[in-house]
Design a protein around this motif. Structure first.
Motif, PDB file in Angstrom:
ATOM      1  N   GLN A  73       0.802  -1.231   0.000  1.00  0.00           N
ATOM      2  CA  GLN A  73       0.000   0.000   0.000  1.00  0.00           C
ATOM      3  C   GLN A  73       0.836   1.284   0.000  1.00  0.00           C
ATOM      4  O   GLN A  73       0.546   2.212  -0.767  1.00  0.00           O
ATOM      5  CB  GLN A  73      -0.967  -0.006   1.201  1.00  0.00           C
ATOM      6  CG  GLN A  73      -2.000  -1.117   1.150  1.00  0.00           C
ATOM      7  CD  GLN A  73      -2.723  -1.179  -0.176  1.00  0.00           C
ATOM      8  OE1 GLN A  73      -3.513  -0.306  -0.514  1.00  0.00           O
ATOM      9  NE2 GLN A  73      -2.449  -2.204  -0.970  1.00  0.00           N
ATOM     10  N   PRO A  74       1.883   1.413   0.840  1.00  0.00           N
ATOM     11  CA  PRO A  74       2.693   2.644   0.774  1.00  0.00           C
ATOM     12  C   PRO A  74       3.378   2.826  -0.582  1.00  0.00           C
ATOM     13  O   PRO A  74       3.578   3.964  -1.021  1.00  0.00           O
ATOM     14  CB  PRO A  74       3.725   2.440   1.895  1.00  0.00           C
ATOM     15  CG  PRO A  74       3.102   1.456   2.819  1.00  0.00           C
ATOM     16  CD  PRO A  74       2.313   0.535   1.941  1.00  0.00           C
ATOM     17  N   LYS A  75       3.721   1.725  -1.231  1.00  0.00           N
ATOM     18  CA  LYS A  75       4.339   1.818  -2.561  1.00  0.00           C
ATOM     19  C   LYS A  75       3.340   2.412  -3.556  1.00  0.00           C
ATOM     20  O   LYS A  75       3.699   3.276  -4.370  1.00  0.00           O
ATOM     21  CB  LYS A  75       4.798   0.436  -3.026  1.00  0.00           C
ATOM     22  CG  LYS A  75       5.884  -0.182  -2.161  1.00  0.00           C
ATOM     23  CD  LYS A  75       6.210  -1.597  -2.619  1.00  0.00           C
ATOM     24  CE  LYS A  75       7.265  -2.229  -1.714  1.00  0.00           C
ATOM     25  NZ  LYS A  75       7.561  -3.636  -2.102  1.00  0.00           N
ATOM     26  N   LEU A  76       2.090   1.962  -3.476  1.00  0.00           N
ATOM     27  CA  LEU A  76       1.064   2.492  -4.360  1.00  0.00           C
ATOM     28  C   LEU A  76       0.760   3.951  -4.020  1.00  0.00           C
ATOM     29  O   LEU A  76       0.539   4.781  -4.913  1.00  0.00           O
ATOM     30  CB  LEU A  76      -0.203   1.648  -4.266  1.00  0.00           C
ATOM     31  CG  LEU A  76      -0.081   0.202  -4.754  1.00  0.00           C
ATOM     32  CD1 LEU A  76      -1.376  -0.560  -4.496  1.00  0.00           C
ATOM     33  CD2 LEU A  76       0.268   0.157  -6.237  1.00  0.00           C
ATOM     34  N   TYR A  86      -7.571  10.178  -6.506  1.00  0.00           N
ATOM     35  CA  TYR A  86      -7.102  10.083  -5.122  1.00  0.00           C
ATOM     36  C   TYR A  86      -7.464  11.343  -4.343  1.00  0.00           C
ATOM     37  O   TYR A  86      -7.954  11.281  -3.200  1.00  0.00           O
ATOM     38  CB  TYR A  86      -5.595   9.859  -5.123  1.00  0.00           C
ATOM     39  CG  TYR A  86      -4.960   9.686  -3.765  1.00  0.00           C
ATOM     40  CD1 TYR A  86      -5.049   8.484  -3.082  1.00  0.00           C
ATOM     41  CD2 TYR A  86      -4.230  10.728  -3.179  1.00  0.00           C
ATOM     42  CE1 TYR A  86      -4.439   8.311  -1.846  1.00  0.00           C
ATOM     43  CE2 TYR A  86      -3.628  10.574  -1.945  1.00  0.00           C
ATOM     44  CZ  TYR A  86      -3.733   9.353  -1.287  1.00  0.00           C
ATOM     45  OH  TYR A  86      -3.130   9.193  -0.049  1.00  0.00           O
ATOM     46  N   ALA A  87      -7.259  12.489  -4.962  1.00  0.00           N
ATOM     47  CA  ALA A  87      -7.540  13.768  -4.295  1.00  0.00           C
ATOM     48  C   ALA A  87      -9.018  13.892  -3.941  1.00  0.00           C
ATOM     49  O   ALA A  87      -9.379  14.386  -2.858  1.00  0.00           O
ATOM     50  CB  ALA A  87      -7.116  14.930  -5.190  1.00  0.00           C
ATOM     51  N   ALA A  88      -9.893  13.447  -4.832  1.00  0.00           N
ATOM     52  CA  ALA A  88     -11.329  13.516  -4.576  1.00  0.00           C
ATOM     53  C   ALA A  88     -11.702  12.676  -3.361  1.00  0.00           C
ATOM     54  O   ALA A  88     -12.530  13.091  -2.537  1.00  0.00           O
ATOM     55  CB  ALA A  88     -12.104  13.056  -5.803  1.00  0.00           C
ATOM     56  N   ARG A 118      -9.883   1.627   8.600  1.00  0.00           N
ATOM     57  CA  ARG A 118      -8.587   1.879   7.969  1.00  0.00           C
ATOM     58  C   ARG A 118      -8.388   3.381   7.761  1.00  0.00           C
ATOM     59  O   ARG A 118      -9.362   4.114   7.534  1.00  0.00           O
ATOM     60  CB  ARG A 118      -8.515   1.193   6.602  1.00  0.00           C
ATOM     61  CG  ARG A 118      -8.342  -0.299   6.649  1.00  0.00           C
ATOM     62  CD  ARG A 118      -8.056  -0.834   5.245  1.00  0.00           C
ATOM     63  NE  ARG A 118      -9.108  -0.476   4.298  1.00  0.00           N
ATOM     64  CZ  ARG A 118      -8.925  -0.436   2.971  1.00  0.00           C
ATOM     65  NH1 ARG A 118      -7.740  -0.689   2.450  1.00  0.00           N
ATOM     66  NH2 ARG A 118      -9.933  -0.120   2.176  1.00  0.00           N
ATOM     67  N   PRO A 119      -7.151   3.870   7.816  1.00  0.00           N
ATOM     68  CA  PRO A 119      -6.906   5.290   7.550  1.00  0.00           C
ATOM     69  C   PRO A 119      -7.467   5.678   6.178  1.00  0.00           C
ATOM     70  O   PRO A 119      -7.518   4.858   5.253  1.00  0.00           O
ATOM     71  CB  PRO A 119      -5.375   5.397   7.570  1.00  0.00           C
ATOM     72  CG  PRO A 119      -4.923   4.220   8.367  1.00  0.00           C
ATOM     73  CD  PRO A 119      -5.916   3.133   8.113  1.00  0.00           C
ATOM     74  N   ARG A 120      -7.855   6.937   6.078  1.00  0.00           N
ATOM     75  CA  ARG A 120      -8.498   7.365   4.829  1.00  0.00           C
ATOM     76  C   ARG A 120      -7.567   7.205   3.626  1.00  0.00           C
ATOM     77  O   ARG A 120      -8.016   6.870   2.527  1.00  0.00           O
ATOM     78  CB  ARG A 120      -8.976   8.818   4.949  1.00  0.00           C
ATOM     79  CG  ARG A 120      -9.923   9.202   3.799  1.00  0.00           C
ATOM     80  CD  ARG A 120     -10.635  10.511   4.042  1.00  0.00           C
ATOM     81  NE  ARG A 120     -11.599  10.787   2.975  1.00  0.00           N
ATOM     82  CZ  ARG A 120     -12.870  10.419   2.976  1.00  0.00           C
ATOM     83  NH1 ARG A 120     -13.350   9.741   4.008  1.00  0.00           N
ATOM     84  NH2 ARG A 120     -13.670  10.709   1.967  1.00  0.00           N
ATOM     85  N   TRP A 121      -6.271   7.399   3.808  1.00  0.00           N
ATOM     86  CA  TRP A 121      -5.367   7.298   2.661  1.00  0.00           C
ATOM     87  C   TRP A 121      -5.348   5.876   2.110  1.00  0.00           C
ATOM     88  O   TRP A 121      -5.234   5.677   0.884  1.00  0.00           O
ATOM     89  CB  TRP A 121      -3.956   7.786   2.997  1.00  0.00           C
ATOM     90  CG  TRP A 121      -3.112   6.876   3.850  1.00  0.00           C
ATOM     91  CD1 TRP A 121      -2.916   6.952   5.195  1.00  0.00           C
ATOM     92  CD2 TRP A 121      -2.318   5.762   3.402  1.00  0.00           C
ATOM     93  NE1 TRP A 121      -2.064   5.955   5.624  1.00  0.00           N
ATOM     94  CE2 TRP A 121      -1.675   5.220   4.542  1.00  0.00           C
ATOM     95  CE3 TRP A 121      -2.077   5.171   2.163  1.00  0.00           C
ATOM     96  CZ2 TRP A 121      -0.814   4.107   4.472  1.00  0.00           C
ATOM     97  CZ3 TRP A 121      -1.224   4.059   2.085  1.00  0.00           C
ATOM     98  CH2 TRP A 121      -0.608   3.548   3.237  1.00  0.00           C
ATOM     99  N   LYS A 122      -5.476   4.881   2.986  1.00  0.00           N
ATOM    100  CA  LYS A 122      -5.497   3.497   2.501  1.00  0.00           C
ATOM    101  C   LYS A 122      -6.782   3.210   1.741  1.00  0.00           C
ATOM    102  O   LYS A 122      -6.780   2.502   0.726  1.00  0.00           O
ATOM    103  CB  LYS A 122      -5.342   2.519   3.672  1.00  0.00           C
ATOM    104  CG  LYS A 122      -3.951   2.510   4.282  1.00  0.00           C
ATOM    105  CD  LYS A 122      -3.814   1.418   5.333  1.00  0.00           C
ATOM    106  CE  LYS A 122      -2.397   1.401   5.907  1.00  0.00           C
ATOM    107  NZ  LYS A 122      -2.231   0.332   6.933  1.00  0.00           N
TER     108      LYS A 122
END
Length: 693
Positions: free
Chosen positions: A93-96, A122-124, A359-363
């Motif tokens: 996931q961090p790689k993506l 992603y920004a949306a 899960r964190p929102r970024w994930k």
């Protein structure tokens, strides 16, 4: 019908030099003494630091190999399970995220470019403030469309619209290769429309846990409808769950759905009304876009469709509207404001799966972006994380596994010469796909906006559904992949007779480029063998080398094979990960065949790779011991009780501990490697061992 190493459910639930070990710990007490470590500083690839010396390999191989990890490891609060697959998923996931954020920061982001689409999608998702401000507003148009339905005659057209938008209705369609004509694409109509994982959750009133889940589901539906402003949420929720219970009563079981012959029912579109009268199939199929591109469909469960059509007109329109609005809200809830996100998680995450932390929102943003732009991300992932030498080494492994299968077929004592000839012909037509596709998906028709999360989701679903529908009437695309390169999984597709291994699974513990070959053959080798064997399991063996459903076995071979597989069903029926919930040996049969066959063939391939030489001893482990350890540590996993129940009820794969122990119990090489004898808990008498390959 792709056969995955892990199911979508399990994937959803999962969302260096090893330290030397004491020889007695490694061998497990009274086991055959392991040879002394070789002088050369080789890497075994086995996580010997997790070996539990108080548990003998001969009594519980899974716990012996992974015991310290099982004791010391807590499942993270935002996970339903934890183990090799999900740990590798988390590492990816961090790689993506890095790839996505690099795209977002790109200096050149022309409209429609890959960088623009990846970055803005992603920004949306990451704009939580805007999602909270909008609340339910992004779904207002969809909900108004449902509210405007006037009669049962309006349902077929709306069902077609809902299918394209990814909103659940009582049946689904999919486009795939015709199982009896491998030159054509066909639409398959199958049962659906439930909000709980399986029909048993509605029907097993005598099971306290399942009955409790249904009661909690009723509460959840009411709360979600109330959040959406439904003034009669309690009554509507009851009507919805009662209706879904009626659907559950007429649905086929998961075991019944494993039969590719029974689920292949070719019906001319013009005659769908005769098969299931009471529903306007012509309106549905023409509106969704299947007709006139196709003249026939495949109906997976004819009795279900007939019963549904009889039921559809009897369900009050108010119930239909409530049901459809509920499924629209549920389908998009994770992209709405925080109250909807939290309530959906409270039920599907906590109640059903035991997960206590979102899960964190970024994930979640990475997952959403990947879901919409999977191969676009995959291309960038491969460029950065999958060097050519990995693919070359995998190609060599696959070649050895296929060679081992070829040799093994000729030596089978239960298969006749005529069937062996057909099996060899099928094996020769296997197509391996490794790492990434030869050509990438085109996302040019997808419009992505940085300020329109729900719109992005809707447009993405529509583009993908139209991509599928546009296959009808066209030649079979044999270059297409069913997984992205960054997926931690693998699959066999009997319709294309192909085995597919995405780049991301070619990492530790499945594939360690620094390790001795033994552990790699036990890990990724067994995965390769697993997928190849699906071509010859109880389902895959019904397809020929061209991908057509055709019986190429003699009657005697069928009888011999069924005798072996019935023993395997009995073995796995006896395994219970939770008191009161046993593995379903019939549901998991194909995957259990693949685990057992794959490991057996990987063992033969490993010995072929040695070319007559003796394997070195590393970390106090012989080559054969490292081979089986490589297999056993792949299935290292812990799962929350709720998630485990869900897996046992719905998943064609056995729980990890039994994929390890249940498999090695049937392997003659395991008995030799660890000196397993009568009286040991891992011992099965030779007559009780299921040896297929």
């Amino acid at each position: 019908m792709k056969r995955h190493l892990l199911s979508a459910l399990t994937l959803a639930l999962l969302a260096g030099v090893t330290h030397a070990a004491d020889t007695n710990a490694a061998k497990g007490g009274a086991a055959k003494p392991m040879a002394k470590a070789a002088a050369a500083a080789a890497v075994s690839g086995v996580d010997v630091q997790y070996i539990e010396s108080s548990v003998r390999a001969q009594d519980d191989f899974f716990t012996h190999l992974n015991g310290k990890w099982l004791k010391e490891t807590e499942i993270p609060a935002d996970k339903a399970s934890w183990g090799s697959f999900v740990m590798l998923y988390e590492d990816t996931q961090p790689k993506l995220k890095d790839i996505i954020e690099s795209s977002a920061k790109a200096t050149s982001k022309a409209a429609g470019s890959d960088a623009q689409k990846i970055g803005d999608y992603y920004a949306a998702f990451m704009d939580e403030k805007k999602a909270d401000e909008l609340g339910l507003t992004p779904l207002n148009g969809e909900l108004a469309q449902i509210a405007a339905l006037k009669s049962h005659a309006d349902l077929p057209a709306y069902f077609a619209h809902a299918s394209v938008r990814g909103i659940g209705v009582p049946f689904d369609f999919g486009i795939h290769q015709d199982n009896k004509d491998s030159t054509k694409y066909v639409a398959d109509i199958s049962q659906g429309g439930l909000g709980l994982p399986d029909r048993d959750y509605y029907l097993k009133a005598d099971d306290a846990k399942l009955a409790g889940f249904k009661a909690k589901y009723l509460e959840h539906v009411e709360k979600m409808l109330a959040l959406a402003g439904d003034k009669t949420a309690a009554a509507d929720a009851k009507a919805i769950v009662d209706f879904e219970t009626q659907l559950a009563q007429i649905q086929w079981t998961r075991v019944e759905n494993r039969d590719p012959i029974k689920t292949y029912n070719k019906v001319d579109i013009a005659k769908m009304g005769e098969l299931a009268p009471g529903f306007d199939w012509n309106a549905y199929l023409s509106t969704v876009g299947i007709a006139p591109k196709a003249s026939y469909v495949i109906v997976s469960q004819p009795t279900y469709l007939k019963a549904f059509a009889e039921l559809a007109g009897k369900v009050p329109m108010e119930t239909w509207k409530a049901y459809l609005q509920w499924h629209a809200i549920s389908s998009y809830s994770n992209f709405l404001s925080k109250p909807f996100v939290d309530q959906q998680f409270a039920f599907y995450g906590t109640t059903l799966s035991g997960v206590t932390e979102q899960r964190p929102r970024w994930k979640r943003a990475v997952s959403a972006t990947e879901g919409a732009l999977g191969e676009m991300l995959g291309k960038l992932y491969v460029e950065k994380y999958f060097p050519p030498e990995y693919k070359a080494r995998m190609e060599a492994l696959v070649k050895n596994l296929l060679a081992a299968y070829k040799t093994s077929i000729d030596k089978l004592d239960w298969m006749s010469p005529a069937t062996k000839k057909e099996a060899q012909a099928k094996l020769a037509k296997f197509t391996p796909k490794i790492g990434y596709p030869n050509k990438w998906k085109d996302y040019s028709k997808l419009t992505v906006k940085a300020d329109d999360l729900v719109g992005n989701i809707m447009r993405s679903r529509e583009v993908e559904q139209n991509r599928e529908l546009n296959k009808l009437g066209r030649p079979i695309d044999r270059d297409e992949w069913g997984m992205t390169p960054q997926t931690i999984n693998a699959y066999y597709n009997p319709e294309l007779n192909e085995i597919v291994f995405p780049a991301a699974i070619l990492q530790k513990p499945f594939f360690d480029p620094k390790a001795d070959d033994a552990v790699n053959y036990g890990a990724i080798g067994a995965v390769i063998g697993h997928e190849i064997s699906h071509g010859f399991d109880d389902q895959g063996a019904q397809y020929d080398g061209n991908g057509n459903l055709r019986d190429w076995w003699t009657a005697a071979d069928h009888k011999n094979f069924e005798a072996k597989t019935s023993m395997l069903v009995k073995q796995y029926d006896s395994y219970s990960p939770i008191p009161g919930y046993n593995v379903n040996g019939k549901l998991t049969l194909g995957e259990n065949i693949a685990d057992n066959s794959g490991l057996a063939i990987a063992y033969k391939a490993y010995h072929i790779s040695l070319k007559g030489k003796k394997a070195p001893v590393i970390d106090g482990l012989t080559g054969d011991q490292r081979f089986y350890a490589g297999f056993g540590q792949v299935w290292r996993m812990k799962m929350r009780e709720q998630a485990q129940i869900q897996q046992v009820k719905t998943d064609p794969h056995s729980p990890g501990m039994f994929r390890a122990n249940g498999t090695v119990k049937n392997q003659p090489g395991f008995y030799e490697a660890f000196d397993v004898k009568p009286g040991d808990k891992m011992y099965l008498a030779p007559k009780d061992r299921v040896i297929i390959w």
